[in-house]
Motif scaffolding. Structure first.
Motif, PDB file in Angstrom:
ATOM      1  N   PHE A  22      14.609 -12.083   2.289  1.00 33.57           N
ATOM      2  CA  PHE A  22      14.432 -10.699   1.849  1.00 33.57           C
ATOM      3  C   PHE A  22      14.529 -10.634   0.333  1.00 33.57           C
ATOM      4  N   SER A  23      13.660  -9.839  -0.265  1.00 31.59           N
ATOM      5  CA  SER A  23      13.644  -9.670  -1.713  1.00 31.59           C
ATOM      6  C   SER A  23      13.628  -8.187  -2.057  1.00 31.59           C
ATOM      7  N   ILE A  24      14.675  -7.745  -2.735  1.00 31.45           N
ATOM      8  CA  ILE A  24      14.720  -6.350  -3.178  1.00 31.45           C
ATOM      9  C   ILE A  24      13.578  -6.082  -4.164  1.00 31.45           C
ATOM     10  N   ASN A  25      13.191  -7.087  -4.935  1.00 32.53           N
ATOM     11  CA  ASN A  25      12.091  -6.918  -5.892  1.00 32.53           C
ATOM     12  C   ASN A  25      10.760  -6.713  -5.179  1.00 32.53           C
ATOM     13  N   GLU A  26      10.543  -7.426  -4.093  1.00 32.08           N
ATOM     14  CA  GLU A  26       9.306  -7.232  -3.323  1.00 32.08           C
ATOM     15  C   GLU A  26       9.281  -5.826  -2.719  1.00 32.08           C
ATOM     16  N   LEU A  27      10.417  -5.368  -2.225  1.00 34.25           N
ATOM     17  CA  LEU A  27      10.495  -4.011  -1.694  1.00 34.25           C
ATOM     18  C   LEU A  27      10.182  -2.986  -2.780  1.00 34.25           C
ATOM     19  N   LYS A  28      10.742  -3.169  -3.955  1.00 33.48           N
ATOM     20  CA  LYS A  28      10.478  -2.259  -5.074  1.00 33.48           C
ATOM     21  C   LYS A  28       8.996  -2.249  -5.439  1.00 33.48           C
ATOM     22  N   GLN A  29       8.356  -3.420  -5.433  1.00 31.14           N
ATOM     23  CA  GLN A  29       6.929  -3.495  -5.749  1.00 31.14           C
ATOM     24  C   GLN A  29       6.099  -2.710  -4.740  1.00 31.14           C
ATOM     25  N   LEU A  30       6.448  -2.833  -3.459  1.00 28.22           N
ATOM     26  CA  LEU A  30       5.722  -2.089  -2.425  1.00 28.22           C
ATOM     27  C   LEU A  30       5.894  -0.586  -2.609  1.00 28.22           C
ATOM     28  N   ILE A  31       7.101  -0.172  -2.949  1.00 30.61           N
ATOM     29  CA  ILE A  31       7.362   1.261  -3.165  1.00 30.61           C
ATOM     30  C   ILE A  31       6.618   1.756  -4.396  1.00 30.61           C
ATOM     31  N   ASN A  32       6.686   1.010  -5.477  1.00 32.11           N
ATOM     32  CA  ASN A  32       6.022   1.429  -6.718  1.00 32.11           C
ATOM     33  C   ASN A  32       4.499   1.419  -6.601  1.00 32.11           C
ATOM     34  N   ALA A  33       3.945   0.557  -5.752  1.00 30.10           N
ATOM     35  CA  ALA A  33       2.498   0.489  -5.583  1.00 30.10           C
ATOM     36  C   ALA A  33       1.961   1.620  -4.711  1.00 30.10           C
ATOM     37  N   ALA A  34       2.833   2.264  -3.953  1.00 30.09           N
ATOM     38  CA  ALA A  34       2.397   3.325  -3.039  1.00 30.09           C
ATOM     39  C   ALA A  34       1.921   4.541  -3.823  1.00 30.09           C
ATOM     40  N   LYS A  35       0.765   5.020  -3.438  1.00 25.63           N
ATOM     41  CA  LYS A  35       0.207   6.209  -4.087  1.00 25.63           C
ATOM     42  C   LYS A  35       0.320   7.449  -3.203  1.00 25.63           C
ATOM     43  N   ASN A  36       0.687   7.247  -1.942  1.00 25.84           N
ATOM     44  CA  ASN A  36       0.870   8.369  -1.027  1.00 25.84           C
ATOM     45  C   ASN A  36       1.826   7.947   0.081  1.00 25.84           C
ATOM     46  N   MET A  37       2.150   8.873   0.962  1.00 28.71           N
ATOM     47  CA  MET A  37       3.116   8.598   2.023  1.00 28.71           C
ATOM     48  C   MET A  37       2.621   7.510   2.982  1.00 28.71           C
ATOM     49  N   LYS A  38       1.335   7.468   3.226  1.00 35.42           N
ATOM     50  CA  LYS A  38       0.784   6.450   4.123  1.00 35.42           C
ATOM     51  C   LYS A  38       1.000   5.057   3.537  1.00 35.42           C
ATOM     52  N   ASP A  39       0.853   4.934   2.234  1.00 36.44           N
ATOM     53  CA  ASP A  39       1.066   3.645   1.575  1.00 36.44           C
ATOM     54  C   ASP A  39       2.515   3.173   1.696  1.00 36.44           C
ATOM     55  N   LEU A  40       3.441   4.105   1.843  1.00 38.32           N
ATOM     56  CA  LEU A  40       4.844   3.731   1.982  1.00 38.32           C
ATOM     57  C   LEU A  40       5.131   3.001   3.297  1.00 38.32           C
ATOM     58  N   ASN A  41       4.176   3.045   4.228  1.00 41.73           N
ATOM     59  CA  ASN A  41       4.347   2.310   5.479  1.00 41.73           C
ATOM     60  C   ASN A  41       4.474   0.811   5.230  1.00 41.73           C
ATOM     61  N   GLN A  42       3.880   0.313   4.151  1.00 46.38           N
ATOM     62  CA  GLN A  42       4.032  -1.102   3.811  1.00 46.38           C
ATOM     63  C   GLN A  42       5.500  -1.416   3.501  1.00 46.38           C
ATOM     64  N   ALA A  43       6.125  -0.560   2.702  1.00 57.12           N
ATOM     65  CA  ALA A  43       7.537  -0.761   2.359  1.00 57.12           C
ATOM     66  C   ALA A  43       8.409  -0.607   3.598  1.00 57.12           C
ATOM     67  N   LYS A  44       8.104   0.369   4.416  1.00 53.16           N
ATOM     68  CA  LYS A  44       8.857   0.570   5.653  1.00 53.16           C
ATOM     69  C   LYS A  44       8.720  -0.648   6.561  1.00 53.16           C
ATOM     70  N   GLY A  45       7.514  -1.155   6.691  1.00 49.03           N
ATOM     71  CA  GLY A  45       7.286  -2.340   7.513  1.00 49.03           C
ATOM     72  C   GLY A  45       8.046  -3.544   6.987  1.00 49.03           C
ATOM     73  N   TYR A  46       8.083  -3.668   5.665  1.00 48.59           N
ATOM     74  CA  TYR A  46       8.824  -4.775   5.054  1.00 48.59           C
ATOM     75  C   TYR A  46      10.308  -4.671   5.409  1.00 48.59           C
ATOM     76  N   LEU A  47      10.876  -3.492   5.256  1.00 46.98           N
ATOM     77  CA  LEU A  47      12.287  -3.288   5.611  1.00 46.98           C
ATOM     78  C   LEU A  47      12.536  -3.560   7.089  1.00 46.98           C
ATOM     79  N   CYS A  48      11.650  -3.069   7.932  1.00 49.27           N
ATOM     80  CA  CYS A  48      11.825  -3.235   9.378  1.00 49.27           C
ATOM     81  C   CYS A  48      11.652  -4.688   9.821  1.00 49.27           C
ATOM     82  N   SER A  49      11.023  -5.510   8.997  1.00 49.03           N
ATOM     83  CA  SER A  49      10.874  -6.914   9.359  1.00 49.03           C
ATOM     84  C   SER A  49      12.139  -7.719   9.070  1.00 49.03           C
ATOM     85  N   TYR A  50      13.082  -7.108   8.356  1.00 52.24           N
ATOM     86  CA  TYR A  50      14.349  -7.772   8.046  1.00 52.24           C
ATOM     87  C   TYR A  50      15.569  -7.087   8.657  1.00 52.24           C
TER      88      TYR A  50
END
Length: 84
Positions: A22-50
């Motif tokens: 798990f990388s907090i930096n990778e999570l931050k990158q996914l959150i910062n790259a999100a342009k809308n709520m749907k894009d945040l599903n990537q960050a949510k998926g990352y968290l849920c995989s750990y």
């Protein structure tokens, strides 16, 4: 994915299938790259995989890919992992 998709979707493994730590930096990158709520599903998926919650008592289990096992984390300590 189409050209209209605002961020490049990546395939995120399910809980317990991650091959890297798990990388907090990778999570931050996914959150910062999100342009809308749907894009945040990537960050949510990352968290849920750990992380997976356990309700009795309130605790969390974290997948530790480097040891290929779960780590028990009391709910009160989860903030120390993800709120850096």
């Amino acid at each position: 994915m189409t050209a209209q998709t605002s961020t490049q979707a990546q395939v995120i493994p399910k809980f317990g299938e991650q091959k890297k730590a798990f990388s907090i930096n990778e999570l931050k990158q996914l959150i910062n790259a999100a342009k809308n709520m749907k894009d945040l599903n990537q960050a949510k998926g990352y968290l849920c995989s750990y992380f997976i919650p356990y309700s009795n008592p309130h605790e969390v289990f974290m997948w530790r890919s480097e040891i290929k096992n779960l780590e028990h984390i009391p709910d009160k300590n989860i903030n120390k992992l993800i709120l850096q």
